[in-house]
Design a protein around this motif. Structure first.
Motif, PDB file in Angstrom:
ATOM      1  N   GLU A   1      -6.828   4.073 -10.823  1.00 56.04           N
ATOM      2  CA  GLU A   1      -7.324   3.173 -11.872  1.00 56.04           C
ATOM      3  C   GLU A   1      -6.228   2.279 -12.438  1.00 56.04           C
ATOM      4  O   GLU A   1      -6.521   1.217 -12.995  1.00 56.04           O
ATOM      5  N   LYS A   2      -4.984   2.705 -12.286  1.00 55.36           N
ATOM      6  CA  LYS A   2      -3.869   1.923 -12.829  1.00 55.36           C
ATOM      7  C   LYS A   2      -3.620   0.641 -12.037  1.00 55.36           C
ATOM      8  O   LYS A   2      -2.988  -0.291 -12.540  1.00 55.36           O
ATOM      9  N   PHE A   3      -4.090   0.613 -10.792  1.00 56.72           N
ATOM     10  CA  PHE A   3      -3.827  -0.531  -9.922  1.00 56.72           C
ATOM     11  C   PHE A   3      -5.121  -1.306  -9.689  1.00 56.72           C
ATOM     12  O   PHE A   3      -6.167  -0.701  -9.425  1.00 56.72           O
ATOM     13  N   PRO A   4      -5.075  -2.618  -9.751  1.00 58.97           N
ATOM     14  CA  PRO A   4      -6.297  -3.405  -9.524  1.00 58.97           C
ATOM     15  C   PRO A   4      -6.749  -3.335  -8.070  1.00 58.97           C
ATOM     16  O   PRO A   4      -5.928  -3.345  -7.149  1.00 58.97           O
ATOM     17  N   GLU A   5      -8.055  -3.241  -7.893  1.00 61.47           N
ATOM     18  CA  GLU A   5      -8.671  -3.247  -6.562  1.00 61.47           C
ATOM     19  C   GLU A   5      -8.064  -2.177  -5.651  1.00 61.47           C
ATOM     20  O   GLU A   5      -7.766  -2.420  -4.484  1.00 61.47           O
ATOM     21  N   THR A   6      -7.872  -0.994  -6.214  1.00 61.35           N
ATOM     22  CA  THR A   6      -7.298   0.114  -5.449  1.00 61.35           C
ATOM     23  C   THR A   6      -8.197   1.334  -5.581  1.00 61.35           C
ATOM     24  O   THR A   6      -8.613   1.688  -6.686  1.00 61.35           O
ATOM     25  N   THR A   7      -8.493   1.959  -4.456  1.00 59.77           N
ATOM     26  CA  THR A   7      -9.312   3.167  -4.448  1.00 59.77           C
ATOM     27  C   THR A   7      -8.451   4.376  -4.098  1.00 59.77           C
ATOM     28  O   THR A   7      -7.331   4.244  -3.589  1.00 59.77           O
TER      29      THR A   7
ATOM     30  N   GLU B   1       0.826  -1.208   0.000  1.00 56.61           N
ATOM     31  CA  GLU B   1       0.000   0.000   0.000  1.00 56.61           C
ATOM     32  C   GLU B   1       0.861   1.259   0.000  1.00 56.61           C
ATOM     33  O   GLU B   1       0.542   2.246  -0.660  1.00 56.61           O
ATOM     34  N   LEU B   2       1.961   1.224   0.750  1.00 59.78           N
ATOM     35  CA  LEU B   2       2.804   2.413   0.857  1.00 59.78           C
ATOM     36  C   LEU B   2       3.479   2.771  -0.461  1.00 59.78           C
ATOM     37  O   LEU B   2       3.727   3.951  -0.731  1.00 59.78           O
ATOM     38  N   LEU B   3       3.771   1.784  -1.300  1.00 60.24           N
ATOM     39  CA  LEU B   3       4.450   2.124  -2.558  1.00 60.24           C
ATOM     40  C   LEU B   3       3.536   2.940  -3.469  1.00 60.24           C
ATOM     41  O   LEU B   3       4.001   3.814  -4.217  1.00 60.24           O
ATOM     42  N   LYS B   4       2.223   2.687  -3.411  1.00 60.26           N
ATOM     43  CA  LYS B   4       1.279   3.494  -4.196  1.00 60.26           C
ATOM     44  C   LYS B   4       1.217   4.918  -3.646  1.00 60.26           C
ATOM     45  O   LYS B   4       1.172   5.891  -4.403  1.00 60.26           O
ATOM     46  N   THR B   5       1.225   5.021  -2.331  1.00 60.77           N
ATOM     47  CA  THR B   5       1.229   6.343  -1.708  1.00 60.77           C
ATOM     48  C   THR B   5       2.505   7.099  -2.062  1.00 60.77           C
ATOM     49  O   THR B   5       2.475   8.306  -2.316  1.00 60.77           O
ATOM     50  N   CYS B   6       3.627   6.392  -2.087  1.00 54.30           N
ATOM     51  CA  CYS B   6       4.902   7.025  -2.445  1.00 54.30           C
ATOM     52  C   CYS B   6       4.872   7.554  -3.874  1.00 54.30           C
ATOM     53  O   CYS B   6       5.407   8.637  -4.156  1.00 54.30           O
TER      54      CYS B   6
END
Length: 350
Positions: free
Chosen positions: A127-133, A103-108
């Motif tokens: 939208e680029k990541f599956p099952e991610t809001t 999760e933190l890598l998306k936030t980064c």
């Protein structure tokens, strides 16, 4: 006027995120030990925890995943580099067992865009990541800021490399192909090797740049840092030679660190099925020893917001009305009635 070295020493990167190899290793071991104690106290049962070395391997693995994600999202080089540095900084004082790196890598990535002034819609990134809001990406943002000690300025070696290449082209106008080849190779090293190793924590951006160029073409570095002529130079020549030897020793140390993760390992090693398979036991081990109270960043953020809201409006707190302070009638009501009744707000005519 302050020199370049003096200005760098005033930066947050030097003051907060520069370590000797020994102190960095000690800090990671301390982080691992504290995480074990906290998780054991919460779970109340013995667990098979990750070792500091296993944590380092996982951080490196998720850094590669971040680079891949940045490439997939078509983010510029400096943004993916800033995001990778943020991730590695965060997991120096925080354990992967405490906060989920997936999760933190998306936030980064999202916060790296902010730090570098690159606009991207949060919903588009999600939208680029599956099952991610969008909420999941934002949930760890303040946590990330705390983890990197609000040091958003990351000094990269890319500009230094461009300056060195310009100088080399000026000095060697007839060797354009050689310089172009060295330039491309050095950029590859800075875009991958520098992010997977600890060079950002041990060396300055110019030293990292010189190390990458030294690995790409040693002759060009010797041209930029020529050996001093000691014939008749006296003490000045000796001092200059001593300084150059010291600089070259530092650059060689940095180059040795870069050689641990050559750019080819992105596909030849990290992209192979064998490595993915070898990382599965570690990831399973991580799943079993995670902190149960901090695994869900969205729920953690909501709980903290509710706690903060409870502190602002404490139950049982009484609100005092204006009438209790000014009497039964508010003086402002009298003025308001006068205006509404047609009276001149500024008084009768003179």
């Amino acid at each position: 006027m302050a020199t370049e070295d003096e200005r760098y020493r005033q930066s947050s990167q030097f003051r907060l995120w520069s370590f000797s190899p020994g102190s960095l290793q000690e800090l990671r071991a301390k982080t691992n030990s504290l995480a074990k104690q906290q998780i054991a106290a919460r779970t109340g049962s013995p667990l098979d925890f990750l070792t500091p070395d296993e944590e380092s391997r996982l951080v490196k693995f998720f850094t590669v995943e971040l680079i891949r994600a940045a490439q997939f999202c078509e983010l510029p080089t400096e943004i993916r580099s800033t995001a990778a540095v943020f991730l590695r900084r965060f997991y120096i004082t925080n354990s992967v067992m405490t906060y989920p790196p997936t999760e933190l890598l998306k936030t980064c990535l999202f916060f790296g865009c902010k730090a570098e002034g690159f606009y991207i819609r949060l919903a588009k990134l999600a939208e680029k990541f599956p099952e991610t809001t969008s909420e999941q990406i934002l949930a760890g943002e303040f946590l990330l800021c705390q983890g990197i000690r609000f040091a958003f300025d990351v000094r990269h070696p890319f500009r230094a490399l461009e300056g060195a290449i310009l100088e080399l082209r000026r000095r060697l106008p007839n060797e354009e192909s050689r310089i172009t080849k060295a330039h491309a190779r050095a950029r590859e090293l800075l875009k991958f090797s520098a992010l997977l190793t600890d060079v950002y924590f041990h060396f300055t951006p110019s030293q990292v740049m010189m190390a990458a160029l030294l690995q790409a073409d040693p002759g060009l570095v010797h041209l930029l840092l020529p050996a001093s002529d000691q014939n008749g130079g006296g003490d000045a020549a000796g001092t200059s030679a001593e300084m150059r030897d010291k600089i070259m020793t530092t650059i060689e140390s940095c180059r040795a660190m870069l050689e641990e993760e050559p750019p080819e390992r992105m596909t030849d090693h990290w992209g192979t099925a064998e490595v993915v398979k070898s990382m599965k036991p570690l990831r399973k081990k991580l799943q079993k020893c995670r902190d149960p109270d901090r695994a869900d960043l969205v729920a953690l953020q909501r709980a903290r917001r509710e706690q903060a809201a409870g502190k602002v409006t404490k139950p049982g707190a009484s609100t005092v009305s204006d009438a209790a302070v000014f009497g039964e009638g508010d003086p402002r009501d009298i003025k308001r009635r006068r205006v509404e009744g047609g009276a001149d707000a500024f008084g009768p005519p003179l």
